[in-house]
Design a protein around this motif. Structure first.
Motif, PDB file in Angstrom:
ATOM      1  N   ARG A  55     -21.517  16.876 -13.104  1.00 33.89           N
ATOM      2  CA  ARG A  55     -22.769  16.426 -12.773  1.00 33.89           C
ATOM      3  C   ARG A  55     -23.652  16.025 -14.115  1.00 33.89           C
ATOM      4  O   ARG A  55     -24.113  16.980 -14.807  1.00 33.89           O
ATOM      5  N   VAL A  56     -23.752  14.733 -14.648  1.00 34.30           N
ATOM      6  CA  VAL A  56     -24.135  14.603 -16.025  1.00 34.30           C
ATOM      7  C   VAL A  56     -25.419  13.693 -15.765  1.00 34.30           C
ATOM      8  O   VAL A  56     -25.397  12.572 -15.362  1.00 34.30           O
ATOM      9  N   ASP A  57     -26.264  14.370 -16.193  1.00 33.39           N
ATOM     10  CA  ASP A  57     -27.841  13.416 -16.339  1.00 33.39           C
ATOM     11  C   ASP A  57     -27.982  12.860 -17.794  1.00 33.39           C
ATOM     12  O   ASP A  57     -27.411  13.110 -18.673  1.00 33.39           O
ATOM     13  N   HIS A  58     -28.861  11.878 -17.733  1.00 34.37           N
ATOM     14  CA  HIS A  58     -29.331  11.066 -18.890  1.00 34.37           C
ATOM     15  C   HIS A  58     -28.269  10.410 -19.672  1.00 34.37           C
ATOM     16  O   HIS A  58     -28.026  10.301 -20.774  1.00 34.37           O
ATOM     17  N   VAL A  59     -27.372   9.714 -18.668  1.00 34.64           N
ATOM     18  CA  VAL A  59     -26.268   8.768 -19.191  1.00 34.64           C
ATOM     19  C   VAL A  59     -26.742   7.539 -19.481  1.00 34.64           C
ATOM     20  O   VAL A  59     -27.452   6.961 -18.750  1.00 34.64           O
ATOM     21  N   TRP A  60     -26.701   7.116 -20.556  1.00 37.43           N
ATOM     22  CA  TRP A  60     -27.062   5.748 -21.073  1.00 37.43           C
ATOM     23  C   TRP A  60     -26.198   4.720 -20.115  1.00 37.43           C
ATOM     24  O   TRP A  60     -25.089   4.699 -19.853  1.00 37.43           O
ATOM     25  N   ALA A  61     -26.849   3.746 -19.551  1.00 38.26           N
ATOM     26  CA  ALA A  61     -26.420   2.738 -18.659  1.00 38.26           C
ATOM     27  C   ALA A  61     -25.130   1.948 -19.139  1.00 38.26           C
ATOM     28  O   ALA A  61     -24.356   1.620 -18.674  1.00 38.26           O
ATOM     29  N   LEU A  62     -24.891   1.689 -20.372  1.00 36.56           N
ATOM     30  CA  LEU A  62     -23.929   0.960 -21.080  1.00 36.56           C
ATOM     31  C   LEU A  62     -23.010   1.869 -21.735  1.00 36.56           C
ATOM     32  O   LEU A  62     -22.113   1.608 -22.375  1.00 36.56           O
ATOM     33  N   GLU A  63     -23.078   3.412 -21.724  1.00 36.16           N
ATOM     34  CA  GLU A  63     -22.283   4.282 -22.379  1.00 36.16           C
ATOM     35  C   GLU A  63     -20.822   4.176 -21.763  1.00 36.16           C
ATOM     36  O   GLU A  63     -20.589   4.114 -20.478  1.00 36.16           O
ATOM     37  N   SER A  64     -19.965   4.057 -22.711  1.00 33.36           N
ATOM     38  CA  SER A  64     -18.465   3.796 -21.925  1.00 33.36           C
ATOM     39  C   SER A  64     -18.022   5.164 -21.522  1.00 33.36           C
ATOM     40  O   SER A  64     -18.529   6.477 -22.106  1.00 33.36           O
ATOM     41  N   LEU A  65     -17.080   5.110 -20.501  1.00 29.04           N
ATOM     42  CA  LEU A  65     -16.204   6.327 -20.056  1.00 29.04           C
ATOM     43  C   LEU A  65     -15.654   6.948 -21.144  1.00 29.04           C
ATOM     44  O   LEU A  65     -15.680   8.271 -21.208  1.00 29.04           O
ATOM     45  N   LEU A  66     -15.070   6.502 -22.193  1.00 30.25           N
ATOM     46  CA  LEU A  66     -14.473   6.964 -23.498  1.00 30.25           C
ATOM     47  C   LEU A  66     -15.341   7.899 -23.999  1.00 30.25           C
ATOM     48  O   LEU A  66     -15.148   8.991 -24.130  1.00 30.25           O
ATOM     49  N   ALA A 100     -17.724   1.345 -18.141  1.00 32.72           N
ATOM     50  CA  ALA A 100     -19.138   2.030 -18.226  1.00 32.72           C
ATOM     51  C   ALA A 100     -18.931   3.455 -17.458  1.00 32.72           C
ATOM     52  O   ALA A 100     -18.308   3.609 -16.321  1.00 32.72           O
ATOM     53  N   ALA A 101     -19.748   4.340 -18.072  1.00 29.88           N
ATOM     54  CA  ALA A 101     -19.387   5.680 -17.279  1.00 29.88           C
ATOM     55  C   ALA A 101     -20.369   5.655 -16.004  1.00 29.88           C
ATOM     56  O   ALA A 101     -19.811   6.310 -15.030  1.00 29.88           O
ATOM     57  N   GLY A 102     -21.281   4.722 -15.782  1.00 30.93           N
ATOM     58  CA  GLY A 102     -21.765   4.698 -14.417  1.00 30.93           C
ATOM     59  C   GLY A 102     -21.048   4.125 -13.524  1.00 30.93           C
ATOM     60  O   GLY A 102     -21.128   4.381 -12.123  1.00 30.93           O
TER      61      GLY A 102
END
Length: 164
Positions: A13-24, A63-65
Protein backbone atom coordinates in the motif's frame (compact mmCIF):
# COMPACT_ATOMS: atom_id res chain seq x y z
CA UNK A 1 -2.75 8.84 -5.16
CA UNK A 2 -2.59 5.61 -3.20
CA UNK A 3 -1.80 2.32 -4.94
CA UNK A 4 -2.68 -1.05 -3.44
CA UNK A 5 -0.94 -3.84 -5.32
CA UNK A 6 0.42 -7.30 -4.69
CA UNK A 7 3.98 -7.69 -5.95
CA UNK A 8 5.51 -11.15 -5.97
CA UNK A 9 2.89 -12.31 -3.48
CA UNK A 10 3.41 -9.43 -1.03
CA UNK A 11 0.72 -6.78 -0.54
CA UNK A 12 1.89 -3.17 -0.84
CA UNK A 13 0.00 0.00 0.00
CA UNK A 14 1.90 3.00 -1.31
CA UNK A 15 0.80 6.60 -0.77
CA UNK A 16 1.73 9.72 -2.71
CA UNK A 17 2.20 7.98 -6.05
CA UNK A 18 2.46 10.47 -8.88
CA UNK A 19 -0.37 10.04 -11.40
CA UNK A 20 1.98 9.46 -14.34
CA UNK A 21 4.63 7.44 -12.48
CA UNK A 22 5.48 4.32 -14.46
CA UNK A 23 5.11 0.86 -13.02
CA UNK A 24 8.82 0.45 -13.75
CA UNK A 25 9.77 3.37 -11.49
CA UNK A 26 7.18 2.29 -8.91
CA UNK A 27 8.71 -1.20 -8.70
CA UNK A 28 12.29 0.05 -8.53
CA UNK A 29 11.89 3.13 -6.32
CA UNK A 30 8.81 2.49 -4.18
CA UNK A 31 8.90 -1.29 -3.78
CA UNK A 32 12.70 -1.64 -3.92
CA UNK A 33 12.84 -4.35 -6.57
CA UNK A 34 15.74 -3.46 -8.85
CA UNK A 35 15.66 -6.54 -11.09
CA UNK A 36 13.38 -4.90 -13.63
CA UNK A 37 15.62 -2.68 -15.75
CA UNK A 38 15.07 0.76 -17.24
CA UNK A 39 16.53 0.92 -20.72
CA UNK A 40 14.46 2.61 -23.42
CA UNK A 41 11.35 3.90 -21.56
CA UNK A 42 9.43 3.39 -24.82
CA UNK A 43 8.41 -0.27 -24.70
CA UNK A 44 10.88 -1.18 -27.43
CA UNK A 45 13.57 -3.20 -25.62
CA UNK A 46 11.73 -5.56 -23.23
CA UNK A 47 14.17 -4.99 -20.34
CA UNK A 48 11.32 -3.99 -18.06
CA UNK A 49 9.01 -6.95 -18.81
CA UNK A 50 6.82 -8.07 -15.90
CA UNK A 51 3.47 -9.79 -15.43
CA UNK A 52 0.37 -7.81 -14.46
CA UNK A 53 -2.45 -10.22 -13.60
CA UNK A 54 -0.78 -12.86 -15.76
CA UNK A 55 -0.27 -10.61 -18.77
CA UNK A 56 3.26 -9.88 -19.97
CA UNK A 57 3.75 -6.10 -20.19
CA UNK A 58 6.52 -3.55 -20.55
CA UNK A 59 6.35 -1.86 -17.16
CA UNK A 60 7.68 1.40 -18.60
CA UNK A 61 4.40 1.76 -20.54
CA UNK A 62 2.05 1.09 -17.61
CA UNK A 63 1.15 3.81 -15.14
CA UNK A 64 1.51 2.70 -11.53
CA UNK A 65 -2.09 3.72 -10.87
CA UNK A 66 -3.25 1.19 -13.46
CA UNK A 67 -2.14 -1.71 -11.26
CA UNK A 68 -4.49 -0.79 -8.39
CA UNK A 69 -5.75 -4.09 -6.99
CA UNK A 70 -3.63 -6.14 -9.40
CA UNK A 71 -1.00 -8.80 -8.94
CA UNK A 72 2.43 -8.04 -10.38
CA UNK A 73 5.22 -10.58 -10.80
CA UNK A 74 8.77 -9.45 -11.52
CA UNK A 75 11.90 -11.47 -12.27
CA UNK A 76 12.51 -11.65 -8.49
CA UNK A 77 9.12 -13.31 -8.02
CA UNK A 78 9.59 -16.19 -10.45
CA UNK A 79 11.43 -18.43 -8.00
CA UNK A 80 10.05 -19.67 -4.72
CA UNK A 81 11.39 -20.44 -1.27
CA UNK A 82 14.62 -18.59 -1.95
CA UNK A 83 15.34 -20.78 -4.98
CA UNK A 84 15.73 -19.51 -8.52
CA UNK A 85 13.16 -20.59 -11.09
CA UNK A 86 14.23 -23.29 -13.59
CA UNK A 87 14.24 -20.69 -16.38
CA UNK A 88 16.57 -18.49 -14.32
CA UNK A 89 18.79 -21.51 -13.61
CA UNK A 90 18.94 -22.37 -17.30
CA UNK A 91 20.14 -18.84 -18.07
CA UNK A 92 22.85 -19.21 -15.43
CA UNK A 93 23.87 -22.66 -16.66
CA UNK A 94 24.00 -21.52 -20.30
CA UNK A 95 26.01 -18.39 -19.49
CA UNK A 96 23.23 -16.29 -21.00
CA UNK A 97 23.41 -13.47 -18.49
CA UNK A 98 26.29 -11.55 -20.10
CA UNK A 99 26.12 -7.92 -18.89
CA UNK A 100 22.78 -8.67 -17.25
CA UNK A 101 20.91 -5.58 -18.35
CA UNK A 102 18.44 -7.28 -20.69
CA UNK A 103 18.44 -10.56 -18.76
CA UNK A 104 15.52 -9.93 -16.37
CA UNK A 105 13.16 -9.01 -19.20
CA UNK A 106 14.34 -11.88 -21.37
CA UNK A 107 13.87 -14.33 -18.50
CA UNK A 108 10.33 -13.12 -17.78
CA UNK A 109 9.50 -13.29 -21.50
CA UNK A 110 11.03 -16.79 -21.79
CA UNK A 111 9.06 -17.85 -18.72
CA UNK A 112 5.87 -16.64 -20.40
CA UNK A 113 6.73 -18.45 -23.63
CA UNK A 114 7.47 -21.73 -21.86
CA UNK A 115 4.32 -21.47 -19.76
CA UNK A 116 2.31 -21.35 -22.98
CA UNK A 117 4.50 -23.62 -25.10
CA UNK A 118 6.77 -25.95 -23.13
CA UNK A 119 8.55 -27.25 -26.26
CA UNK A 120 8.99 -24.39 -28.74
CA UNK A 121 11.12 -24.71 -31.84
CA UNK A 122 13.93 -22.21 -32.42
CA UNK A 123 11.89 -20.06 -34.81
CA UNK A 124 9.13 -19.73 -32.21
CA UNK A 125 11.65 -18.75 -29.53
CA UNK A 126 13.19 -16.16 -31.84
CA UNK A 127 9.76 -14.71 -32.69
CA UNK A 128 8.53 -14.70 -29.09
CA UNK A 129 11.68 -13.04 -27.77
CA UNK A 130 11.98 -10.57 -30.65
CA UNK A 131 10.70 -7.78 -28.39
CA UNK A 132 13.70 -8.23 -26.10
CA UNK A 133 16.82 -6.48 -27.28
CA UNK A 134 20.33 -7.41 -26.19
CA UNK A 135 23.26 -5.20 -27.10
CA UNK A 136 26.11 -7.52 -26.19
CA UNK A 137 25.31 -10.86 -27.81
CA UNK A 138 24.30 -12.68 -30.95
CA UNK A 139 21.50 -14.24 -28.90
CA UNK A 140 22.98 -17.75 -29.16
CA UNK A 141 23.38 -18.19 -25.40
CA UNK A 142 19.86 -16.87 -24.83
CA UNK A 143 18.45 -19.34 -27.36
CA UNK A 144 20.44 -22.12 -25.73
CA UNK A 145 19.13 -21.13 -22.29
CA UNK A 146 15.51 -21.25 -23.45
CA UNK A 147 16.15 -24.62 -25.09
CA UNK A 148 17.74 -25.86 -21.87
CA UNK A 149 14.81 -24.61 -19.80
CA UNK A 150 12.37 -26.29 -22.19
CA UNK A 151 14.28 -29.57 -21.85
CA UNK A 152 13.82 -29.30 -18.09
CA UNK A 153 10.12 -28.42 -18.45
CA UNK A 154 8.91 -31.50 -16.60
CA UNK A 155 9.04 -29.41 -13.41
CA UNK A 156 5.53 -28.34 -12.39
CA UNK A 157 6.78 -24.79 -11.77
CA UNK A 158 7.25 -24.40 -15.52
CA UNK A 159 3.52 -24.60 -16.12
CA UNK A 160 0.96 -21.89 -15.65
CA UNK A 161 -0.62 -19.40 -17.93
CA UNK A 162 0.43 -16.08 -19.17
CA UNK A 163 -0.82 -13.89 -21.92
CA UNK A 164 1.15 -11.85 -24.31
Amino acid sequence: MRVNVTVNGVAHRVDHVWALESLLDFLRERVGLRGTKNACEQGECGSCSVYVDGVLVCSCLVAAGQVEGCSVVTVEGLGSGGEVHPVQQAFLDAGAVQCGFCTPGVIVSAHCLLARNPDPDELTVREELSGNLCRCTGYQKILHAVSLAAARAGDATMTGGCER
